[in-house]
Design a protein around this motif. Structure first.
Motif, PDB file in Angstrom:
ATOM      1  N   ASP A 265     -15.247   2.910   6.852  1.00 26.77           N
ATOM      2  CA  ASP A 265     -14.944   2.297   8.074  1.00 26.77           C
ATOM      3  C   ASP A 265     -14.840   0.574   7.847  1.00 26.77           C
ATOM      4  N   LYS A 266     -16.312   0.175   7.289  1.00 29.41           N
ATOM      5  CA  LYS A 266     -16.335  -1.049   7.355  1.00 29.41           C
ATOM      6  C   LYS A 266     -15.461  -1.854   6.194  1.00 29.41           C
ATOM      7  N   GLU A 267     -15.335  -0.946   5.170  1.00 32.27           N
ATOM      8  CA  GLU A 267     -14.277  -1.428   3.998  1.00 32.27           C
ATOM      9  C   GLU A 267     -12.830  -1.694   4.534  1.00 32.27           C
ATOM     10  N   ALA A 268     -12.821  -0.635   5.395  1.00 28.72           N
ATOM     11  CA  ALA A 268     -11.312  -0.833   5.830  1.00 28.72           C
ATOM     12  C   ALA A 268     -10.967  -2.129   6.893  1.00 28.72           C
ATOM     13  N   ALA A 269     -12.167  -2.310   7.602  1.00 28.24           N
ATOM     14  CA  ALA A 269     -12.111  -3.659   8.194  1.00 28.24           C
ATOM     15  C   ALA A 269     -12.229  -5.049   7.508  1.00 28.24           C
ATOM     16  N   VAL A 270     -12.767  -4.760   6.438  1.00 25.32           N
ATOM     17  CA  VAL A 270     -13.061  -5.935   5.623  1.00 25.32           C
ATOM     18  C   VAL A 270     -11.730  -6.207   4.638  1.00 25.32           C
ATOM     19  N   GLY A 271     -11.304  -4.928   4.147  1.00 23.71           N
ATOM     20  CA  GLY A 271     -10.262  -4.918   3.107  1.00 23.71           C
ATOM     21  C   GLY A 271     -10.970  -5.038   1.717  1.00 23.71           C
ATOM     22  N   ARG A 272     -12.453  -4.988   1.582  1.00 23.71           N
ATOM     23  CA  ARG A 272     -13.149  -5.120   0.325  1.00 23.71           C
ATOM     24  C   ARG A 272     -14.059  -4.223   0.337  1.00 23.71           C
ATOM     25  N   ARG A 273     -14.567  -3.882  -0.968  1.00 22.55           N
ATOM     26  CA  ARG A 273     -15.781  -2.933  -1.313  1.00 22.55           C
ATOM     27  C   ARG A 273     -16.931  -3.607  -0.385  1.00 22.55           C
ATOM     28  N   MET A 274     -17.694  -3.148   0.064  1.00 27.01           N
ATOM     29  CA  MET A 274     -19.204  -3.785   0.638  1.00 27.01           C
ATOM     30  C   MET A 274     -20.018  -3.932  -0.501  1.00 27.01           C
ATOM     31  N   ASP A 275     -20.028  -3.298  -1.608  1.00 26.31           N
ATOM     32  CA  ASP A 275     -21.074  -3.606  -2.620  1.00 26.31           C
ATOM     33  C   ASP A 275     -20.691  -4.622  -3.718  1.00 26.31           C
ATOM     34  N   THR A 276     -19.517  -4.686  -3.915  1.00 22.81           N
ATOM     35  CA  THR A 276     -19.143  -5.574  -5.127  1.00 22.81           C
ATOM     36  C   THR A 276     -18.152  -6.698  -4.274  1.00 22.81           C
ATOM     37  N   GLY A 277     -17.393  -6.459  -3.340  1.00 19.71           N
ATOM     38  CA  GLY A 277     -16.708  -7.468  -2.834  1.00 19.71           C
ATOM     39  C   GLY A 277     -15.255  -7.475  -3.380  1.00 19.71           C
ATOM     40  N   ALA A 278     -14.942  -6.357  -4.321  1.00 16.85           N
ATOM     41  CA  ALA A 278     -13.835  -6.287  -4.828  1.00 16.85           C
ATOM     42  C   ALA A 278     -12.764  -5.993  -3.715  1.00 16.85           C
ATOM     43  N   PRO A 279     -11.556  -6.157  -3.857  1.00 15.74           N
ATOM     44  CA  PRO A 279     -10.278  -5.808  -2.920  1.00 15.74           C
ATOM     45  C   PRO A 279     -10.356  -4.137  -3.166  1.00 15.74           C
ATOM     46  N   LEU A 280      -9.973  -3.508  -2.299  1.00 16.74           N
ATOM     47  CA  LEU A 280      -9.812  -2.029  -2.139  1.00 16.74           C
ATOM     48  C   LEU A 280      -8.890  -1.343  -3.258  1.00 16.74           C
ATOM     49  N   SER A 281      -8.057  -2.294  -3.744  1.00 21.25           N
ATOM     50  CA  SER A 281      -7.216  -2.066  -4.721  1.00 21.25           C
ATOM     51  C   SER A 281      -7.661  -2.382  -6.045  1.00 21.25           C
ATOM     52  N   GLY A 282      -8.833  -3.087  -6.265  1.00 25.10           N
ATOM     53  CA  GLY A 282      -9.423  -3.319  -7.561  1.00 25.10           C
ATOM     54  C   GLY A 282     -11.050  -2.942  -7.920  1.00 25.10           C
ATOM     55  N   LYS A 283     -11.511  -3.594  -8.642  1.00 24.37           N
ATOM     56  CA  LYS A 283     -12.869  -3.063  -9.331  1.00 24.37           C
ATOM     57  C   LYS A 283     -13.766  -4.388  -9.258  1.00 24.37           C
ATOM     58  N   GLY A 298      -0.652   8.181   0.843  1.00 24.39           N
ATOM     59  CA  GLY A 298       0.708   7.369   1.027  1.00 24.39           C
ATOM     60  C   GLY A 298       0.310   6.296   1.784  1.00 24.39           C
ATOM     61  N   LEU A 299      -0.903   6.214   2.270  1.00 25.55           N
ATOM     62  CA  LEU A 299      -1.006   4.913   3.147  1.00 25.55           C
ATOM     63  C   LEU A 299      -1.479   3.642   2.363  1.00 25.55           C
ATOM     64  N   PRO A 300      -1.297   2.555   2.785  1.00 24.71           N
ATOM     65  CA  PRO A 300      -1.814   1.291   2.193  1.00 24.71           C
ATOM     66  C   PRO A 300      -3.366   1.265   1.823  1.00 24.71           C
ATOM     67  N   LEU A 301      -3.838   0.846   0.305  1.00 28.76           N
ATOM     68  CA  LEU A 301      -5.223   0.998   0.253  1.00 28.76           C
ATOM     69  C   LEU A 301      -5.783  -0.024   1.000  1.00 28.76           C
ATOM     70  N   ILE A 302      -4.959  -1.275   1.185  1.00 27.77           N
ATOM     71  CA  ILE A 302      -5.512  -2.522   1.931  1.00 27.77           C
ATOM     72  C   ILE A 302      -5.109  -2.517   3.469  1.00 27.77           C
ATOM     73  N   PRO A 303      -5.651  -2.264   4.365  1.00 32.70           N
ATOM     74  CA  PRO A 303      -4.817  -2.056   5.718  1.00 32.70           C
ATOM     75  C   PRO A 303      -4.462  -3.443   5.994  1.00 32.70           C
ATOM     76  N   ASP A 304      -3.170  -3.497   6.720  1.00 36.89           N
ATOM     77  CA  ASP A 304      -2.703  -4.913   7.122  1.00 36.89           C
ATOM     78  C   ASP A 304      -3.383  -5.566   8.422  1.00 36.89           C
ATOM     79  N   PHE A 305      -4.352  -4.668   8.779  1.00 38.46           N
ATOM     80  CA  PHE A 305      -5.102  -5.288   9.927  1.00 38.46           C
ATOM     81  C   PHE A 305      -6.581  -5.578   9.448  1.00 38.46           C
ATOM     82  N   SER A 306      -6.639  -5.563   8.082  1.00 33.79           N
ATOM     83  CA  SER A 306      -8.009  -6.037   7.519  1.00 33.79           C
ATOM     84  C   SER A 306      -8.246  -7.532   7.464  1.00 33.79           C
ATOM     85  N   HIS A 307      -9.432  -7.837   7.479  1.00 33.74           N
ATOM     86  CA  HIS A 307      -9.874  -9.413   7.528  1.00 33.74           C
ATOM     87  C   HIS A 307      -9.392  -9.891   6.172  1.00 33.74           C
TER      88      HIS A 307
END
Length: 397
Positions: A265-283, A298-307
């Motif tokens: 849930d934290k990562e969805a709000a931020v749009g990035r991995r909490m550990d690495t800072g990578a975007p949810l679509s990357g590494k 079928g939902l966006p990996l990076i939500p439109d409402f993410s920071h």
């Protein structure tokens, strides 16, 4: 013996300063404590603390400089009758002492000279608020973007953390250096201005992370991944005259409710991995985000409402330089934390760069549920000065 600060600056004798401090001043100028100087050797810790950042130059230090571990922002309200001429006297004194302190030398009239001996990458950056231009009778010289920000629906601004006619950003790797510098510069300003607010913050200690790392805030997220880099700074941060503009926002973190969230849930709000800072679509932290990528449902990996989505800027000229410091004040009697971010943003034009981002964030950033802006102030950061000049001399001279 009482000495006039103005007399000292005007070239009056400094011989009346305590003779007992003489040895300490000499040792401080060399970056050594008196005991170390007498022994003729330098311990490793003291070598680290002697690093300096030049004060003089076409641009003020403390903007694109690698941020030290400790930072304090001190805002002032000018006293009635502080006009252009008085402002010039004040800025001459402040600039003179700032130049000395950043070299590891005591300020004029400094009765605790040994505290100035370890500059620890000290930088002192000055910003002029809207009220300073009015007091100087130079409102026509105020950059149009340097005015109170519009009201955002997420704001819960408190007067005790907002506004200001003059700001000093004091940063160094050692908290004693910051404390001593703050005391000396407030002494300089006292005849002309009253302290409006002081905000003290911190970053990771040097050596804990490599140079150039992205700072984590108290919510655990990396803060500043999308900053302009290298040549981008010249257009995103600096105006052609070597000035820049500063926004200071105090943002309280609602840590107790944030702690109830899962990592997902934290990562969805931020749009990035909490550990690495990578975007949810990357590494990796600096991977380019793919906003078209979908998850198995079928939902966006990076939500439109993410920071990250709401703060996204693709044009390098429109980026802002985030230079934040965390704060952690005393919890209340029930143990609720008082922590958050002193969000300092540098950009060439607040209206063109900062405001569009802030509007998007205020409109639909899920992270707003766990952060609350409680302070806001804007300042013009004038160009630097030559060794025989002072900050603001082009405006107030």
């Amino acid at each position: 013996m009482s000495l006039s600060r103005r007399t000292l600056l005007a070239g009056g004798t400094v011989a009346g300063l305590s003779a007992a401090a003489g040895a300490a001043v000499g040792a401080a100028a060399s970056g050594q404590t008196p005991d170390v100087a007498a022994a003729g050797r330098m311990p490793e810790a003291a070598v680290f603390g002697t690093e300096t950042v030049p004060f003089h130059g076409p641009r003020q230090a403390g903007v694109t400089t690698e941020p030290p571990a400790q930072g304090t922002f001190v805002a002032f309200t000018l006293k009635p009758g502080t006009d252009r001429r008085a402002l010039g006297r004040m800025m001459r004194m402040l600039s003179d002492d700032a130049a000395r302190l950043t070299r590891g030398e005591p300020a004029l009239g400094d009765t605790d000279a040994t505290l100035a001996g370890l500059p620890s990458r000290l930088t002192i950056t000055f910003g002029f608020g809207p009220g300073l231009y009015k007091a100087a009778g130079l409102e026509d010289k105020r950059p149009p973007s340097v005015q109170d920000l519009p009201s955002f629906r997420i704001d819960r601004l408190l007067p005790r953390w907002s506004g200001g006619d003059l700001v000093l950003q004091i940063c160094a790797d050692d908290p004693m250096t910051v404390t001593h510098t703050q005391r000396m510069l407030i002494k300089d300003a006292r005849p002309f201005a009253d302290v409006r607010w002081v905000q003290r913050g911190f970053r990771n200690t040097p050596g804990v992370q490599p140079a150039g790392f992205t700072q984590r805030n108290v919510l655990g997220q990396l803060d500043g991944t999308a900053n302009p880099l290298g040549p981008e700074m010249d257009t995103a941060v600096w105006a052609p005259d070597n000035s820049t503009q500063l926004v200071v926002r105090r943002v309280r973190a609602e840590i107790e409710t944030w702690d109830l969230l899962s990592t997902t849930d934290k990562e969805a709000a931020v749009g990035r991995r909490m550990d690495t800072g990578a975007p949810l679509s990357g590494k990796l932290e600096r991977d380019e985000p793919d906003f078209a990528a979908l998850d198995p449902a079928g939902l966006p990996l990076i939500p439109d409402f993410s920071h990250m989505t709401r703060a996204r800027v693709t044009d390098p000229k429109l980026k802002i330089l985030r230079r934040p410091y965390n704060y952690d004040d005393a919890p209340d009697a029930t143990g609720r934390p008082d922590s958050g971010l002193i969000f300092a943003s540098y950009q060439a034009d607040i209206a063109l760069q900062f405001l569009p981002i802030q509007r998007r964030l205020a409109e639909k950033d899920l992270l707003n549920q766990w952060i609350t802006p409680i302070g806001s102030a804007v300042f013009a950061v004038p160009p630097g000065c030559a060794a025989d000049g002072w900050i603001g001399d082009q405006l107030l001279g």
